[in-house]
Design a protein around this motif. Structure first.
Motif, short mmCIF file in Angstrom:
data_model
loop_
_atom_site.label_atom_id
_atom_site.label_comp_id
_atom_site.label_asym_id
_atom_site.label_seq_id
_atom_site.Cartn_x
_atom_site.Cartn_y
_atom_site.Cartn_z
N TYR A 5 39.45 2.58 -0.72
CA TYR A 5 38.47 3.88 -0.76
C TYR A 5 38.47 4.42 0.59
CZ TYR A 5 34.46 6.68 -2.05
OH TYR A 5 33.66 7.91 -2.33
N LEU A 6 38.50 3.62 1.55
CA LEU A 6 38.36 4.17 3.17
C LEU A 6 39.95 4.96 3.38
CD1 LEU A 6 36.55 1.53 5.08
CD2 LEU A 6 35.75 3.67 4.32
N LEU A 7 40.90 4.70 2.49
CA LEU A 7 42.18 5.09 2.84
C LEU A 7 42.63 6.24 1.93
CD1 LEU A 7 44.06 1.54 3.46
CD2 LEU A 7 43.32 3.50 5.14
N GLY A 8 41.57 6.69 1.30
CA GLY A 8 41.69 8.00 0.27
C GLY A 8 42.04 7.30 -1.23
N ARG A 9 41.93 6.23 -1.68
CA ARG A 9 42.27 5.83 -3.06
C ARG A 9 41.11 5.69 -3.45
NH1 ARG A 9 46.84 3.80 -0.24
NH2 ARG A 9 45.84 1.97 0.61
N LYS A 10 40.21 6.77 -4.13
CA LYS A 10 38.94 6.83 -4.31
C LYS A 10 38.69 6.36 -6.00
CE LYS A 10 37.82 10.00 -0.87
NZ LYS A 10 37.14 8.86 -0.02
N ARG A 11 39.80 5.91 -6.59
CA ARG A 11 39.53 5.62 -7.97
C ARG A 11 39.95 4.12 -8.20
NH1 ARG A 11 41.42 10.41 -12.09
NH2 ARG A 11 40.11 12.16 -11.15
N ALA A 12 38.99 3.37 -8.92
CA ALA A 12 39.25 1.85 -9.09
C ALA A 12 38.90 1.48 -10.41
CB ALA A 12 38.82 0.97 -7.88
N VAL A 13 39.24 0.57 -11.02
CA VAL A 13 39.08 -0.02 -12.23
C VAL A 13 38.86 -1.57 -12.16
CG1 VAL A 13 39.49 -0.46 -14.87
CG2 VAL A 13 40.54 1.69 -13.54
N TRP A 14 37.78 -1.84 -12.80
CA TRP A 14 37.22 -3.38 -12.45
C TRP A 14 36.88 -4.07 -13.98
CZ3 TRP A 14 33.35 -4.93 -7.81
CH2 TRP A 14 33.27 -6.28 -7.98
N PHE A 15 37.67 -4.74 -14.43
CA PHE A 15 37.38 -5.51 -15.57
C PHE A 15 36.68 -6.97 -15.55
CE2 PHE A 15 41.05 -2.85 -16.55
CZ PHE A 15 40.69 -2.18 -17.60
N SER A 16 35.83 -7.29 -16.22
CA SER A 16 35.22 -8.52 -16.28
C SER A 16 34.75 -9.04 -17.69
CB SER A 16 34.00 -8.74 -15.24
OG SER A 16 33.48 -9.94 -14.53
N VAL A 17 34.06 -10.14 -17.62
CA VAL A 17 33.66 -10.66 -19.06
C VAL A 17 32.39 -9.89 -19.81
CG1 VAL A 17 34.90 -12.64 -18.72
CG2 VAL A 17 32.61 -12.67 -17.88
N SER A 18 31.51 -9.67 -19.13
CA SER A 18 30.28 -8.96 -19.48
C SER A 18 29.61 -7.86 -18.78
CB SER A 18 29.07 -10.12 -19.50
OG SER A 18 28.90 -10.55 -18.32
N ASN A 19 28.72 -7.04 -19.48
CA ASN A 19 28.22 -5.76 -19.16
C ASN A 19 27.34 -5.94 -18.02
OD1 ASN A 19 29.59 -3.77 -20.54
ND2 ASN A 19 28.47 -4.65 -22.51
N ASP A 20 26.56 -7.11 -17.85
CA ASP A 20 25.66 -7.40 -16.89
C ASP A 20 26.37 -7.61 -15.63
OD1 ASP A 20 26.36 -9.68 -17.17
OD2 ASP A 20 24.48 -10.68 -18.15
N LEU A 21 27.52 -7.94 -15.55
CA LEU A 21 28.08 -8.18 -14.05
C LEU A 21 28.52 -6.92 -13.57
CD1 LEU A 21 30.98 -11.08 -15.17
CD2 LEU A 21 28.59 -11.22 -13.89
N LYS A 22 28.34 -5.72 -14.17
CA LYS A 22 28.27 -4.29 -13.41
C LYS A 22 27.36 -4.34 -12.31
CE LYS A 22 26.88 0.38 -13.70
NZ LYS A 22 25.73 1.19 -14.46
N TYR A 23 26.27 -4.80 -12.47
CA TYR A 23 24.95 -4.85 -11.60
C TYR A 23 25.20 -5.78 -10.43
CZ TYR A 23 22.66 -2.77 -15.48
OH TYR A 23 22.12 -1.97 -16.46
N ASP A 24 26.03 -7.06 -10.65
CA ASP A 24 26.42 -7.68 -9.57
C ASP A 24 27.54 -6.96 -8.77
OD1 ASP A 24 25.04 -9.85 -10.35
OD2 ASP A 24 26.53 -10.86 -11.36
N ALA A 25 28.51 -6.08 -9.47
CA ALA A 25 29.41 -5.56 -8.81
C ALA A 25 28.79 -4.36 -7.90
CB ALA A 25 30.35 -4.66 -9.77
N GLU A 26 27.70 -3.74 -8.58
CA GLU A 26 26.97 -2.73 -7.78
C GLU A 26 26.40 -3.46 -6.14
OE1 GLU A 26 25.77 0.74 -10.89
OE2 GLU A 26 24.60 -1.15 -10.42
N ARG A 27 26.08 -4.44 -6.54
CA ARG A 27 25.34 -5.42 -5.40
C ARG A 27 26.03 -5.62 -4.47
NH1 ARG A 27 24.47 -10.99 -7.22
NH2 ARG A 27 26.56 -10.89 -6.59
#
Length: 740
Positions: A122-144
């Motif tokens: 992100y700091l190098l200008g690549r501001k898009r990323a995709v993150w796959f995991s096993v459950s939706n609630d892990l999104k909050y862990d990613a934000e943390r």
């Protein structure tokens, strides 16, 4: 000279003893990278990997000094970020960007490492990323994790919250940067409404763009396994989607991450030590671990410019040489800077094995269960022989039988430990300690089945073991429902038995040549298009429900259950085959079109016999169905009609006897069910004080509880002030705070 020989033997014995106590793990510290603070806990890696030196570090990270000096990212995590970024600067011989595999165990901090990789790009200008995991609630862990390393300005968006269409469009909030968080099940989601971007995969590909060079993270990447299945099974949709995404975005910076993934690569360590994943580790060791690497095509182990042209060549070479070959592969990957695998040290950790003594009542119940299964095996065999079942049907039936058998006794073994676990938990709580209990399965699927059968009401805790056995008998016992069979074929048995006058022969004048296989196939397809008995295709339905979140540990059981409505249930369907062309239930009854006469339901010999042959209700075709081409006389019609009736009577008797066996088995199971143990998870929670005292972190949506008046009821786990997505996170926090 004799003493001299003894003196030589003694050192050899000492050497043997020293070899027997060789260290399996070595303490780990970054060798080539000197930035960052020490990890809070001691970390180790296998001695075989520690013998290999990683490549020199030439990549300079862009992460701020504040993040490094504050310890938001430890030295171990910074090392993984640096090597991943360094590997992403290289390309494979086929032109794809090289990927990186993180095999760190629990506690090393894969989440922060992944967040660090995204932040670096992100700091190098690549501001898009995709993150796959096993459950939706892990999104909050990613934000943390992003917030904890100082990247709180990077927003995380859930893929399943977007409407089908362009992610960057106004109706989706004009999301043009940040992290798209998705589960593997949402990756294969599809909309019924159609449109240019009717699948989640197409949405992601459009959002990323053809020249996308940002980060794609496959967290818990072992969920994309079975891309290269064994035998006649087909690749999973998830595995194919993961592979397609990588192929369509060759410049993407791919990161594979999985604590379980290291067992695929360095599974020799499982022979030495019991690890945190326990039984899963043992199962993976007994399975075909290298095959589950098929989707990791960015590692550059096989393909153009490698010793292995195809993945199959790599598999053959590794499987011939066993576990040791995978250890060498892992060492080579670390040497080339594409793999890193550390885990928390077990130094100072103690454990004990507590032997559970079985009560006499439990032993009697277990013995009764064994006898019933022995009896069930005999009945299944007798019924299959009685209706002269085809070999394909028998193969499917026995596959279901032994699968259910294994799961039934697994549940009994787990249930045998409940009382002792409750006793130990109460003792430790009195001593001021916290107790964490792990389970292999929640048994939710069986609970929901029992709830449906009871009309939404329950009078007792549901027995998971009983549900497994009952489901087997009801869905796979070789005793087709004769009434449903003839009803689906459009046959009125009552009218046929009450009508004493001679009916028109089903073997009408045969002037039509025998149908070829292609024509039969076309008829089957035509029936499927017009609705028929096949139901709707799963590919056309919305698969956005994230079924893996609902019952992750129960997938093994649920994949053996039949799908579809009861009206469309096919008692003869071979679950192991996806070939609808051979399914007799796709052949629909042909109605006689005659405007001059009133339409009547008549027996269509082809459709009936096709179904009967597939079900095994008579392997020989009646003579009227094999009559030669030509004019049929009235005497032939009479004879054919007689043969047909005789065949139906014999088939009916066989079906009725098989149905009687099925009923007897169900009656015996009901009697045994009084002694079978209830659902393990519900019993544990009830014994330890109920949901108000026990924090539950599972994928199930509801549970069975006992009320104050002694009654039993099913309640939803959802709470008014807590969204379902963060329910497990909330429960975890309550446990950590001491509220539960």
């Amino acid at each position: 000279k004799v003493p001299a020989v003894k003196e030589e033997e003694e050192p050899e014995e000492e050497d043997e003893e020293e070899m027997g106590h060789a260290e399996t793990y070595a303490e780990y510290m970054p060798i080539k990278l000197k930035i960052g603070l020490r990890h809070p806990d001691p970390v180790v890696e296998t001695s075989s990997l520690s013998s290999v030196t990683p490549p020199d570090v030439w990549y300079q990270t862009s992460i701020s000094e504040e993040t490094i000096d504050s310890g938001w990212l430890s030295a171990l995590q910074l090392e993984a970020i640096t090597y991943a970024a360094q590997q992403h600067e290289t390309f494979l011989p086929n032109g794809d960007r090289a990927g990186f595999l993180i095999g760190d165990g629990a506690g090393v901090g894969k989440g922060r490492t992944i967040a660090g990789i995204i932040y670096e790009n992100y700091l190098l200008g690549r501001k898009r990323a995709v993150w796959f995991s096993v459950s939706n609630d892990l999104k909050y862990d990613a934000e943390r994790d992003l917030r904890d390393i100082g990247a709180k300005n990077i927003l995380v968006h859930s893929l399943n919250k977007f409407k089908y269409g362009k992610i960057s469009s106004k109706h989706n909030g004009s999301v043009k940067k940040g992290v798209i968080f998705a589960t593997y099940s949402s990756l294969i989601g599809e909309s019924q409404s159609g449109g240019k971007y009717k699948t989640r995969l197409k949405q992601l590909l459009h959002w990323c763009g053809e020249d996308f060079d940002g980060v794609i993270v496959f967290d818990e990447c072992h969920k994309a396994k079975n891309l290269c299945p064994v035998g006649s099974s087909k690749p999973t949709k998830t595995g194919l989607a993961v592979l397609e995404l990588q192929n369509k975005l060759p410049k993407a910076r791919v990161v594979y991450a999985s604590a379980t993934g290291m067992y695929y690569l360095v599974c020799i360590k499982c022979l030495y030590v019991f690890t945190g994943t326990g039984t899963e580790c043992v199962l993976l060791l007994g399975a075909s671990e290298p095959r589950n690497m098929a989707y990791m095509n960015r590692l550059g182990i096989w393909g153009e410019g490698t010793p292995f042209r195809e993945f199959s060549d790599f598999i053959q070479a590794v499987e011939r040489r066993g576990v040791g070959a995978m250890e060498i592969v892992a060492m080579d990957m670390k040497l080339r800077g594409m793999y890193i695998a550390r885990q928390l040290s077990f130094s100072g950790v103690t454990f004990k094995i507590d032997e559970v003594l079985l009560s006499q009542e439990y032993v009697k119940m277990y013995n009764k269960s064994v006898k019933l299964w022995v009896s069930a095996r005999e009945r299944f065999q007798q019924a299959a022989d009685l209706i002269d079942a085809e070999q394909r049907m028998k193969k499917s039936m026995w596959g279901q039988f032994w699968s259910a058998h294994q799961r039934f006794f697994k549940y009994l073994c787990i249930a045998s430990k409940v009382k002792r676990v409750v006793q130990l938990a109460r003792e430790e709580i009195k001593n001021g300690k916290c107790v964490v209990i792990g389970l292999q399965s929640t048994g939710e699927a069986r609970t929901l089945e029992a709830l449906e059968e009871g009309g939404g009401e329950l009078n007792d805790f549901v027995s998971t073991a009983k549900g497994v056995f009952q489901s087997l008998i009801e869905k796979h016992f070789p005793a087709p429902d004769r009434k449903k069979l003839f009803s689906l074929l459009g046959i009125d048995l009552t009218a046929q038995s009450n009508n004493n006058s001679p009916r028109d022969s089903p073997c009408k004048e045969n002037k039509i040549k025998k149908r070829k296989g292609e024509e039969i196939s076309r008829e089957a397809k035509k029936a499927r298009k017009t609705g028929g008995l096949a139901g709707s295709s799963s590919d056309e339905s919305e698969s956005e429900s994230d079924a893996s979140d609902n019952e992750e540990s129960d997938n093994e059981s649920s994949r053996f259950l039949s799908s579809g409505d009861d009206d469309d249930f096919n008692p003869f369907r071979d679950e192991s085959s996806e070939d609808d062309e051979d399914d007799p239930w796709l052949i629909r009854k042909e109605h006689k079109k005659n405007k001059d006469k009133k339409k009547k339901k008549s027996i269509d010999p082809d459709s009936i016999q096709s179904a009967l042959l597939a079900s095994g209700l008579g392997s020989k075709r009646p003579s009227c169905f094999t009559s030669t081409v030509g004019t049929t006389t009235s005497s032939t019609n009479t004879s054919a009609n007689s043969n047909t009736n005789s065949s139906f009577v014999t088939s009916q008797d066989a079906v009725e006897r098989a149905q009687q066996m099925k009923k007897e088995l169900l009656d015996k199971l009901e009697k045994l069910a009084e002694d079978l143990p209830p659902n393990t998870l519900d019993e544990l929670i009830d014994e330890l004080g109920g949901p108000e005292n026990v924090a539950e972190m599972t994928g199930r949506k509801g549970r069975v509880v006992s009320n104050d008046d002694g009654s039993i009821s099913y309640e939803s786990r959802s709470e008014l002030d807590v969204p379902v997505e963060i329910l497990n996170i909330t429960e975890k926090q309550r446990f950590m705070d001491g509220d539960k």
